[in-house]
Design a protein around this motif. Structure first.
Motif, PDB file in Angstrom:
ATOM      1  N   LEU A   1       0.927  -1.009  -0.075  1.00  0.00           N
ATOM      2  CA  LEU A   1      -0.068  -0.196  -0.046  1.00  0.00           C
ATOM      3  C   LEU A   1       1.012   1.124   0.115  1.00  0.00           C
ATOM      4  O   LEU A   1       1.396   1.703   0.894  1.00  0.00           O
ATOM      5  N   LYS A   2       0.662   1.986  -0.945  1.00  0.00           N
ATOM      6  CA  LYS A   2       1.461   3.294  -1.399  1.00  0.00           C
ATOM      7  C   LYS A   2       1.098   3.875  -2.381  1.00  0.00           C
ATOM      8  O   LYS A   2       0.275   3.219  -3.166  1.00  0.00           O
ATOM      9  N   LEU A   3       1.229   5.498  -2.381  1.00  0.00           N
ATOM     10  CA  LEU A   3       0.561   6.252  -3.653  1.00  0.00           C
ATOM     11  C   LEU A   3       1.767   5.527  -4.977  1.00  0.00           C
ATOM     12  O   LEU A   3       2.667   5.700  -4.957  1.00  0.00           O
ATOM     13  N   PRO A   4       0.882   5.102  -5.826  1.00  0.00           N
ATOM     14  CA  PRO A   4       1.600   4.670  -7.192  1.00  0.00           C
ATOM     15  C   PRO A   4       2.208   5.960  -8.013  1.00  0.00           C
ATOM     16  O   PRO A   4       1.758   6.829  -7.950  1.00  0.00           O
ATOM     17  N   ARG A   5       3.568   5.677  -8.162  1.00  0.00           N
ATOM     18  CA  ARG A   5       4.305   6.729  -8.878  1.00  0.00           C
ATOM     19  C   ARG A   5       4.654   6.483 -10.346  1.00  0.00           C
ATOM     20  O   ARG A   5       5.142   7.196 -10.998  1.00  0.00           O
ATOM     21  N   SER A   6       4.462   4.857 -10.720  1.00  0.00           N
ATOM     22  CA  SER A   6       4.714   4.484 -11.872  1.00  0.00           C
ATOM     23  C   SER A   6       3.795   3.581 -12.445  1.00  0.00           C
ATOM     24  O   SER A   6       3.014   2.938 -11.525  1.00  0.00           O
ATOM     25  N   LEU A   7       3.786   2.861 -13.563  1.00  0.00           N
ATOM     26  CA  LEU A   7       2.906   1.994 -13.963  1.00  0.00           C
ATOM     27  C   LEU A   7       3.239   0.535 -13.283  1.00  0.00           C
ATOM     28  O   LEU A   7       2.467   0.054 -13.009  1.00  0.00           O
ATOM     29  N   GLU A   8       4.534   0.445 -13.029  1.00  0.00           N
ATOM     30  CA  GLU A   8       4.804  -0.786 -12.402  1.00  0.00           C
ATOM     31  C   GLU A   8       4.212  -0.669 -10.955  1.00  0.00           C
ATOM     32  O   GLU A   8       3.697  -1.875 -10.406  1.00  0.00           O
TER      33      GLU A   8
ATOM     34  N   GLN B   1       0.460  -1.631 -11.027  1.00  0.00           N
ATOM     35  CA  GLN B   1       0.079  -2.785 -11.608  1.00  0.00           C
ATOM     36  C   GLN B   1       0.202  -3.796 -10.154  1.00  0.00           C
ATOM     37  O   GLN B   1      -0.584  -4.715  -9.949  1.00  0.00           O
ATOM     38  N   ILE B   2       1.504  -3.394  -9.409  1.00  0.00           N
ATOM     39  CA  ILE B   2       1.608  -4.060  -8.190  1.00  0.00           C
ATOM     40  C   ILE B   2       0.449  -4.024  -7.169  1.00  0.00           C
ATOM     41  O   ILE B   2      -0.195  -4.963  -6.385  1.00  0.00           O
ATOM     42  N   LEU B   3      -0.198  -2.703  -7.118  1.00  0.00           N
ATOM     43  CA  LEU B   3      -1.122  -2.411  -6.281  1.00  0.00           C
ATOM     44  C   LEU B   3      -2.531  -3.025  -6.804  1.00  0.00           C
ATOM     45  O   LEU B   3      -3.213  -3.439  -5.909  1.00  0.00           O
ATOM     46  N   ARG B   4      -2.724  -2.834  -8.017  1.00  0.00           N
ATOM     47  CA  ARG B   4      -3.861  -3.573  -8.532  1.00  0.00           C
ATOM     48  C   ARG B   4      -4.046  -5.281  -8.351  1.00  0.00           C
ATOM     49  O   ARG B   4      -4.970  -5.633  -7.917  1.00  0.00           O
TER      50      ARG B   4
ATOM     51  N   GLY C   1     -11.517   3.615   1.092  1.00  0.00           N
ATOM     52  CA  GLY C   1      -9.843   3.932   1.325  1.00  0.00           C
ATOM     53  C   GLY C   1      -9.669   4.673   0.056  1.00  0.00           C
ATOM     54  O   GLY C   1      -8.922   5.555  -0.004  1.00  0.00           O
ATOM     55  N   TYR C   2     -10.236   4.073  -1.250  1.00  0.00           N
ATOM     56  CA  TYR C   2      -9.866   4.725  -2.550  1.00  0.00           C
ATOM     57  C   TYR C   2     -10.230   6.346  -2.390  1.00  0.00           C
ATOM     58  O   TYR C   2      -9.585   7.316  -2.719  1.00  0.00           O
ATOM     59  N   CYS C   3     -11.483   6.486  -2.091  1.00  0.00           N
ATOM     60  CA  CYS C   3     -12.043   7.734  -1.961  1.00  0.00           C
ATOM     61  C   CYS C   3     -11.373   8.784  -1.166  1.00  0.00           C
ATOM     62  O   CYS C   3     -11.238   9.933  -1.532  1.00  0.00           O
ATOM     63  N   THR C   4     -10.947   8.072  -0.038  1.00  0.00           N
ATOM     64  CA  THR C   4     -10.473   9.174   0.983  1.00  0.00           C
ATOM     65  C   THR C   4      -8.974   9.533   0.331  1.00  0.00           C
ATOM     66  O   THR C   4      -8.469  10.731   0.502  1.00  0.00           O
ATOM     67  N   VAL C   5      -8.226   8.745  -0.177  1.00  0.00           N
ATOM     68  CA  VAL C   5      -6.878   8.754  -0.549  1.00  0.00           C
ATOM     69  C   VAL C   5      -6.891   9.884  -1.834  1.00  0.00           C
ATOM     70  O   VAL C   5      -6.075  10.859  -2.101  1.00  0.00           O
ATOM     71  N   TYR C   6      -7.967   9.604  -2.764  1.00  0.00           N
ATOM     72  CA  TYR C   6      -8.021  10.606  -3.839  1.00  0.00           C
ATOM     73  C   TYR C   6      -8.599  11.743  -3.409  1.00  0.00           C
ATOM     74  O   TYR C   6      -7.858  12.895  -4.085  1.00  0.00           O
ATOM     75  N   ILE C   7      -9.562  11.883  -2.640  1.00  0.00           N
ATOM     76  CA  ILE C   7      -9.803  13.492  -2.100  1.00  0.00           C
ATOM     77  C   ILE C   7      -8.683  13.942  -1.424  1.00  0.00           C
ATOM     78  O   ILE C   7      -8.450  15.312  -1.632  1.00  0.00           O
ATOM     79  N   PHE C   8      -7.967  13.398  -0.601  1.00  0.00           N
ATOM     80  CA  PHE C   8      -6.756  14.043  -0.068  1.00  0.00           C
ATOM     81  C   PHE C   8      -5.596  14.403  -1.115  1.00  0.00           C
ATOM     82  O   PHE C   8      -5.136  15.495  -0.855  1.00  0.00           O
TER      83      PHE C   8
ATOM     84  N   GLN D   1      -6.375  15.197  -4.130  1.00  0.00           N
ATOM     85  CA  GLN D   1      -6.919  16.532  -4.934  1.00  0.00           C
ATOM     86  C   GLN D   1      -6.976  17.661  -4.014  1.00  0.00           C
ATOM     87  O   GLN D   1      -6.497  18.826  -4.325  1.00  0.00           O
ATOM     88  N   THR D   2      -7.248  17.389  -2.633  1.00  0.00           N
ATOM     89  CA  THR D   2      -7.205  18.709  -1.696  1.00  0.00           C
ATOM     90  C   THR D   2      -5.891  19.399  -1.633  1.00  0.00           C
ATOM     91  O   THR D   2      -5.890  20.639  -1.520  1.00  0.00           O
ATOM     92  N   PHE D   3      -4.669  18.443  -1.507  1.00  0.00           N
ATOM     93  CA  PHE D   3      -3.400  19.151  -1.377  1.00  0.00           C
ATOM     94  C   PHE D   3      -2.643  19.055  -2.589  1.00  0.00           C
ATOM     95  O   PHE D   3      -1.389  19.061  -2.336  1.00  0.00           O
ATOM     96  N   MET D   4      -3.315  19.169  -3.777  1.00  0.00           N
ATOM     97  CA  MET D   4      -2.474  19.092  -5.007  1.00  0.00           C
ATOM     98  C   MET D   4      -1.543  18.222  -4.965  1.00  0.00           C
ATOM     99  O   MET D   4      -0.196  18.652  -5.493  1.00  0.00           O
ATOM    100  N   ILE D   5      -1.523  17.032  -4.523  1.00  0.00           N
ATOM    101  CA  ILE D   5      -0.592  15.781  -4.697  1.00  0.00           C
ATOM    102  C   ILE D   5      -0.682  15.242  -6.089  1.00  0.00           C
ATOM    103  O   ILE D   5      -1.627  14.756  -6.369  1.00  0.00           O
ATOM    104  N   PRO D   6       0.484  15.251  -6.743  1.00  0.00           N
ATOM    105  CA  PRO D   6       0.287  14.709  -8.031  1.00  0.00           C
ATOM    106  C   PRO D   6       0.159  12.933  -8.144  1.00  0.00           C
ATOM    107  O   PRO D   6       0.562  12.452  -7.246  1.00  0.00           O
ATOM    108  N   GLY D   7      -0.645  12.618  -9.262  1.00  0.00           N
ATOM    109  CA  GLY D   7      -0.526  11.157  -9.131  1.00  0.00           C
ATOM    110  C   GLY D   7      -2.082  10.607  -9.186  1.00  0.00           C
ATOM    111  O   GLY D   7      -2.219   9.542  -9.307  1.00  0.00           O
ATOM    112  N   THR D   8      -3.006  11.536  -9.312  1.00  0.00           N
ATOM    113  CA  THR D   8      -4.550  11.101  -9.406  1.00  0.00           C
ATOM    114  C   THR D   8      -4.648  10.123 -10.834  1.00  0.00           C
ATOM    115  O   THR D   8      -5.593   9.477 -10.804  1.00  0.00           O
ATOM    116  N   VAL D   9      -4.045  10.497 -11.639  1.00  0.00           N
ATOM    117  CA  VAL D   9      -4.023   9.904 -13.098  1.00  0.00           C
ATOM    118  C   VAL D   9      -4.012   8.220 -12.847  1.00  0.00           C
ATOM    119  O   VAL D   9      -4.423   7.376 -13.346  1.00  0.00           O
ATOM    120  N   PHE D  10      -3.072   7.927 -11.927  1.00  0.00           N
ATOM    121  CA  PHE D  10      -2.884   6.378 -11.429  1.00  0.00           C
ATOM    122  C   PHE D  10      -4.083   6.002 -10.604  1.00  0.00           C
ATOM    123  O   PHE D  10      -4.531   4.888 -10.857  1.00  0.00           O
TER     124      PHE D  10
END
Length: 268
Positions: free
Chosen positions: A67-74, A77-80, A97-104, A106-115
């Motif tokens: 469990l970590k924020l994905p920074r690459s496609l690899e 895929q491990i998370l999936r 858990g998904y919605c909480t992480v995504y909203i967090f 977006q709220t604090f402009m953390i890149p990686g929502t495309v993943f």
């Protein structure tokens, strides 16, 4: 001569005062948020962390080192691969858990929502994935909007002074058809979405217009990304998500939405 001396002295004094103000402003702009503004931001972060802790405590005992924020496609895929085992039996926890992480993010402009959008397609399919991404993205954008309304003004002026002035001028010129303009911004890469979320309350974009433009404007990009998430193993890079046809289609939709604004502006 006396008057010239007095005028010169006054100019020098005014110059010293202005210089002092500029110096004070520049020294204070090193960290634009006050103590109370930082306290509000910290409270929001703490709320998100408590939500994630509650989700974690309701999950079965297992090794969650993946469990970590994905920074690459690899990483994605491990998370999936791991989350697929939990989604059917612990659907509610995974969704929360998904919605909480995504909203967090977006709220604090953390890149990686495309993943995260790709993950939604891979886990939940197209229809449910698009609905999930649009909901989470809209909730995150709204959270960022209201947080920026409370504490974002000094931060925005510190980070994007020129871009903020441009956005303010454009919003002022298009008040009568502001929804069309905001839709255009959401559908095209004219301004980054993170900037729009932070700057909208500062330039007095009403929330109902911000909300509608976000919900409607995010659907095309969400569909493209979620659909790509179904064939996650075939992606080689994030750049493969948006081909020329997809970008041209979204830009065309954006032009159509802003056309009434331009026609109204050109009327005598």
């Amino acid at each position: 001569m006396e008057m010239e001396k007095l005028t010169a002295t006054a100019c020098c004094n005014n110059g010293n005062v202005n210089y002092g103000r500029v110096a004070d402003k520049s020294s204070s702009s090193k960290f634009p948020l006050t103590f109370w503004e930082m306290a509000v931001a910290s409270a929001v972060v703490l709320g998100f962390l408590l939500g994630l802790l509650c989700v974690y405590l309701t999950m079965p005992e297992s090794d969650y080192s993946f469990l970590k924020l994905p920074r690459s496609l690899e990483d994605l895929q491990i998370l999936r691969d791991h989350l697929e085992n939990y989604t059917s039996d612990y659907t509610v926890q995974v969704l929360v858990g998904y919605c909480t992480v995504y909203i967090f993010m977006q709220t604090f402009m953390i890149p990686g929502t495309v993943f995260m959008s790709l993950l939604a397609g891979s886990l939940f399919g197209v229809l449910r994935g698009v609905a999930l991404v649009v909901f989470a993205a809209t909730a995150g954008a709204s959270s960022c909007y209201f947080l920026s309304k409370l504490i974002g003004r000094p931060l925005a002026f510190s980070l994007w002074p020129d871009k903020l002035s441009f956005f303010q001028a454009q919003v002022s010129k298009r008040r009568e058809r502001l929804l069309n303009y905001m839709l255009f911004l959401r559908l095209t890469p004219t301004l980054p979405n993170t900037f729009i979320n932070v700057a909208s309350p500062i330039v007095d974009v009403p929330y109902h217009i911000f909300f509608l433009a976000t919900v409607i404007g995010l659907i095309p990009a969400a569909y493209v990304t979620v659909k790509a998430g179904i064939a996650l193993g075939e992606l080689r890079s994030v750049g493969d998500l948006y081909d020329f046809r997809s970008i041209a289609t979204m830009f065309l939709i954006g032009v159509v939405t802003v056309t009434p604004t331009l026609m109204n502006k050109n009327k005598p």
